[in-house]
Each structure stands twice: as structure tokens, then as C-alpha cells.
Design a protein around this motif. Structure first.
Motif, PDB file in Angstrom:
ATOM      1  N   LEU A   2       0.830  -1.207   0.000  1.00 21.43           N
ATOM      2  CA  LEU A   2       0.000   0.000   0.000  1.00 21.43           C
ATOM      3  C   LEU A   2       0.865   1.258   0.000  1.00 21.43           C
ATOM      4  CD1 LEU A   2      -2.909  -0.967   2.421  1.00 21.43           C
ATOM      5  CD2 LEU A   2      -3.203  -0.169   0.104  1.00 21.43           C
ATOM      6  N   ALA A   3       1.915   1.270  -0.819  1.00 21.88           N
ATOM      7  CA  ALA A   3       2.747   2.470  -0.888  1.00 21.88           C
ATOM      8  C   ALA A   3       1.877   3.628  -1.357  1.00 21.88           C
ATOM      9  CB  ALA A   3       3.896   2.244  -1.856  1.00 21.88           C
ATOM     10  N   GLY A   4       2.212   4.830  -0.931  1.00 21.90           N
ATOM     11  CA  GLY A   4       1.418   5.980  -1.372  1.00 21.90           C
ATOM     12  C   GLY A   4       0.557   6.535  -0.255  1.00 21.90           C
ATOM     13  N   ASN A   5       0.891   6.178   0.989  1.00 15.92           N
ATOM     14  CA  ASN A   5       0.056   6.637   2.103  1.00 15.92           C
ATOM     15  C   ASN A   5       0.638   7.830   2.843  1.00 15.92           C
ATOM     16  OD1 ASN A   5      -2.240   4.662   2.134  1.00 15.92           O
ATOM     17  ND2 ASN A   5      -0.492   3.296   2.050  1.00 15.92           N
ATOM     18  N   SER A   6       1.673   8.443   2.245  1.00 15.87           N
ATOM     19  CA  SER A   6       2.285   9.619   2.869  1.00 15.87           C
ATOM     20  C   SER A   6       2.149  10.829   1.958  1.00 15.87           C
ATOM     21  CB  SER A   6       3.776   9.375   3.134  1.00 15.87           C
ATOM     22  OG  SER A   6       3.951   8.258   3.967  1.00 15.87           O
ATOM     23  N   THR A   7       2.054  12.001   2.568  1.00 16.02           N
ATOM     24  CA  THR A   7       1.999  13.252   1.797  1.00 16.02           C
ATOM     25  C   THR A   7       2.902  14.279   2.466  1.00 16.02           C
ATOM     26  OG1 THR A   7       0.548  15.010   0.961  1.00 16.02           O
ATOM     27  CG2 THR A   7      -0.085  14.054   3.045  1.00 16.02           C
ATOM     28  N   GLY A   8       3.458  15.181   1.675  1.00 19.44           N
ATOM     29  CA  GLY A   8       4.288  16.259   2.231  1.00 19.44           C
ATOM     30  C   GLY A   8       5.769  15.947   2.110  1.00 19.44           C
ATOM     31  N   LYS A   9       6.578  17.022   2.058  1.00 17.32           N
ATOM     32  CA  LYS A   9       8.033  16.832   1.950  1.00 17.32           C
ATOM     33  C   LYS A   9       8.737  17.165   3.261  1.00 17.32           C
ATOM     34  CE  LYS A   9       8.883  15.940  -2.578  1.00 17.32           C
ATOM     35  NZ  LYS A   9       8.718  16.737  -3.789  1.00 17.32           N
ATOM     36  N   GLU A  10       8.235  18.150   4.014  1.00 16.71           N
ATOM     37  CA  GLU A  10       8.845  18.514   5.306  1.00 16.71           C
ATOM     38  C   GLU A  10       7.923  18.138   6.456  1.00 16.71           C
ATOM     39  OE1 GLU A  10      11.736  19.878   6.174  1.00 16.71           O
ATOM     40  OE2 GLU A  10      12.567  20.291   4.194  1.00 16.71           O
ATOM     41  N   PHE A  11       6.653  18.414   6.276  1.00 15.97           N
ATOM     42  CA  PHE A  11       5.618  18.028   7.249  1.00 15.97           C
ATOM     43  C   PHE A  11       4.988  16.774   6.640  1.00 15.97           C
ATOM     44  CE2 PHE A  11       1.253  18.640   9.031  1.00 15.97           C
ATOM     45  CZ  PHE A  11       1.565  18.771  10.381  1.00 15.97           C
TER      46      PHE A  11
END
Ligand SMILES: Cc1cc2nc3c(=O)[nH]c(=O)nc-3n(C[C@H](O)[C@H](O)[C@H](O)COP(=O)(O)O)c2cc1C
Length: 369
Positions: A2-11
């Protein structure tokens, strides 16, 4: 898988959990140290998620209670990953056994089964349930704390449900004050009444409605954004399109700008109290992928809930024959009211990420001490 569950580059916000699993949760990495934070900052945002009026929401009324597991010490963020969960207490999986081989038209069932070979947790929509948006609400509450030194105010409300539209112009004060007074999260009280009636009628017919949510972000400093591919409007659009049931995003005049002439669409500049301001805001507060200093105005189109009681055609994936389905269980006849605080949270998360990337937040925190 289920890759793809993160958003944002710093936060960096990572969502986890399924509708009928133990819990739904979020991990935030990159939140600067020194932000005052406790469960009391998160809980009110979760409490706003579900309108208390049973006639317009599903029977799944969860007493969602946040638990902060890490990243907070003595009332302040420590700089370590913040993890938060909400237990799933009210899940009722009984309706899903009967339809596990009958993909609901309009829901994620069929493509998810193909992608995960049938191993995905289908109960309650699993990972594709609206319940997953609890993670966004929790992260959005932290993002709002980060944005508060700038007086950035993110305000979403229902602009339309079905064919009932807001009938007057709304000031930010009205939106702030009235949105959560109504079951449908619409600050125009007359329109709100008609929207509620429309939802009740759709439900009676075994059907559902969609709508439009508008979100304003006020006081975002000019020049925030990282073109090309991390343009502010691109990143906001991406997170909004990740909200289940969102099918369209537009900024400012949006699709209507295609019919305007340049002289009509351009937001002419002028000086006001020593500052550069635009006379209009057709751009919706974003130019060239940067915030323009004008309010960010973004609208999302939310489709009608796919799980409806009306009979529809589908196929039986066991015997590969045509079949019929009537979706029972607890479904919202319109997800727009519940999606309003989710849209607000999603925009706040992206703004927090970009304001950190612009180097503004650590400075603001230092100044506060
Ligand atoms: C807050 C919220 C609640 C939702 N509740 C339901 C629901 O009760 N029943 C349903 O069929 N879909 C519901 N959805 C929408 C589905 O999760 C969504 O349509 C599905 O995952 C397919 O994704 P897509 O519509 O984005 O393509 C909800 C969405 C949100 C944001």
C-alpha cells in the motif's frame, strides 16, 4: 503493497488503518519542536466531523477519541514523530459478507480486488472508507497549530448539495460562525435547510447526493510554493483528490475562466495602505504555483455516495455472472457534510508543509519562546 500513504516533503503525514480494523491513525514526521499540543487541540476537530443529526448521516456514529502515542512531551511537540490513533469501536461487518463478491458500482471494491488479489480488508470499504479521513482531521489539527502564528485561517463549507446552492455572498465571519450550526455545514441558513431536505428525500428514495465544498485560506503570505511539480495549487489539488469521493478541484474562477477574456480574468494590481493587492481574485490566490497574498479559494466536487439502497447492476466475481445489488448497511446519503472538515484539514496540511519549506515556521516558533 500500500505504498502511497504519505503526503508532504517537510511536514510528512502518513495515514494508516482500515474501517473495521483496530484503529485509524496518523504519523506526522517533520513537525518542528516547541508547538504547544495536547489531545485537547485535536479532539474538537474530531468532534466536528460527524453532524449529530441522524437523519442525514449513516447510523455509524462513532465517539471518536484521539490518543497521542508519541512526539509530545510536557505539552509541546518534541520534534520526534507524532503518532495518533482513534479506535474503531462501532464497526459492524455483517452487511459486507453478503456482498464481498459483488463489487459496489462507484466504490473502490472492484479495482481494489484486482490490485490486491482479494487480500484487502473489504469490510466497511477497508482502506477506501471515508473513515480513513479521521487521519487527515488529526494531522490537520496539528497543521492549524503550526499556521496559527501567521493568523492563517482555513475555512471550508458546503457551497452546494445536489442542485441546492448557497444563495448569497458569505463573509469569512459568517462562515466561521455559522457553518457548524447546521447539519449540512452550510453557513447560509436558508440554503442549509433546503440542502437538509434534499438529503432526506434522496435517502427516502434509496439514493444519494453529491455537492461542492468551498475552502478559503486567509492570510497566507505571498510567495509560498515550490514550482514546478510542487506548485502550491498542484499539491493542494493532489491531497484534495486523495479525499474519497472528491472528483474535481478548481481554484478561483476555475473552469469558468476558460470562457473569460484576459482583460476580464486578470486580477489587476493596485496599492492599498502601502501594500500590493489585487482588485479581484479570479486566480484563487495562486499564481505560478506560489501564493499570491490573496485568499486561496479552492472548490471541490464531491460525487454522490456510491453505496445506495436502490437496486443496481453488478457482477458476481465468484461465478463471473451478471448480478444485482442493493447496498444495505450504514451509509451516508451524502458525504459532503462530513467531508467539509476533511477538506479544511487537507488544505491546512499542505499549507503547513509549504510554509515550513519556505523557512517561515521554525523562525516563528523561535520568536514565540
Ligand atoms: C467523510 C466521508 C464519508 C464517506 N462515507 C461513505 C459511505 O458511507 N458510503 C460510501 O459508499 N462511500 C462513502 N464515502 C466515499 C467512498 O469512500 C469513496 O467513494 C470510495 O473510496 C471510492 O473512491 P472515489 O470515490 O474517490 O473514487 C465517504 C467519503 C468521505 C470523504
Amino acid at each position: 503493497m500500500l505504498a502511497g500513504n504519505s503526503t508532504g516533503k517537510e511536514f510528512v503525514v502518513t495515514s494508516f488503518g482500515e474501517s473495521h480494523g483496530k484503529c485509524v491513525g496518523v504519523v506526522i514526521d517533520g513537525c518542528p519542536a516547541g508547538v504547544p499540543l495536547s489531545e485537547k487541540d485535536i479532539q474538537p476537530e474530531l468532534d466536528r466531523r460527524i453532524p449529530p443529526q441522524l437523519k442525514i448521516v449513516s447510523g455509524r456514529i462513532e465517539k471518536d477519541k484521539v490518543e497521542i502515542l508519541s512526539g509530545v512531551f510536557n505539552g509541546f511537540t518534541t520534534g520526534a514523530p507524532i503518532s495518533m490513533t482513534v479506535a474503531n469501536k462501532e464497526a459492524d461487518s455483517s452487511d459486507y459478507e453478503a456482498i464481498k463478491d459483488l463489487p459496489r458500482p462507484g466504490h473502490a471494491d472492484y479495482p481494489a480486488r484486482i490490485k490486491y488479489g482479494g487480500f484487502n480488508d473489504y469490510r466497511g470499504g477497508g482502506r477506501f472508507s471515508g473513515r480513513i479521513t479521521v487521519a487527515l482531521i488529526m494531522a490537520g489539527a496539528v497543521a492549524k497549530k503550526l499556521l496559527s502564528p501567521f493568523n492563517v485561517d482555513v475555512l471550508a463549507y458546503s457551497e452546494a448539495i445536489g442542485n441546492v446552492k448557497v444563495g448569497k455572498s458569505l463573509s469569512p465571519e459568517e462562515i466561521r460562525k455559522r457553518t457548524y450550526e447546521t447539519s449540512v455545514r452550510c453557513p447560509d441558513l436558508a440554503a442549509a435547510e433546503a440542502m437538509e431536505e434534499a438529503i432526506v428525500n434522496a435517502r427516502k428514495e434509496g439514493d444519494s447526493l453529491g455537492g461542492i465544498i468551498e475552502c478559503l485560506a486567509l492570510n497566507v503570505p505571498a510567495g509560498v510554493g515550490e514550482p514546478l511539480f510542487d506548485a502550491l495549487d498542484a499539491d493542494i489539488s493532489k491531497i484534495l483528490l486523495a479525499v474519497p469521493a472528491v472528483k474535481g478541484v478548481e481554484f478561483g474562477a476555475g473552469f469558468a475562466s476558460a470562457e473569460l477574456k484576459g482583460s476580464e480574468n486578470n486580477d489587476a494590481y493596485r496599492m492599498k495602505d502601502g501594500k500590493v493587492v489585487a482588485s479581484t481574485n479570479n486566480a484563487g490566490g495562486v499564481l505560478g504555483g506560489f501564493s499570491s497574498g490573496m485568499p486561496i479559494v479552492v472548490r471541490v466536487a464531491v460525487k454522490p455516495t456510491s453505496s445506495i439502497a436502490k437496486e443496481q447492476r453488478t457482477v458476481n466475481l465468484q461465478n463471473m455472472e451478471d448480478a444485482k445489488i442493493k447496498v444495505g448497511g450504514r451509509h451516508d446519503p451524502c458525504v459532503v457534510p462530513k467531508a467539509v472538515p476533511v477538506v479544511e484539514a487537507a488544505v491546512a496540511i499542505t499549507l503547513a508543509d509549504h510554509i515550513i519549506r519556505a523557512g517561515l515556521i521554525p523562525k516563528a516558533l523561535k520568536e514565540r519562546k
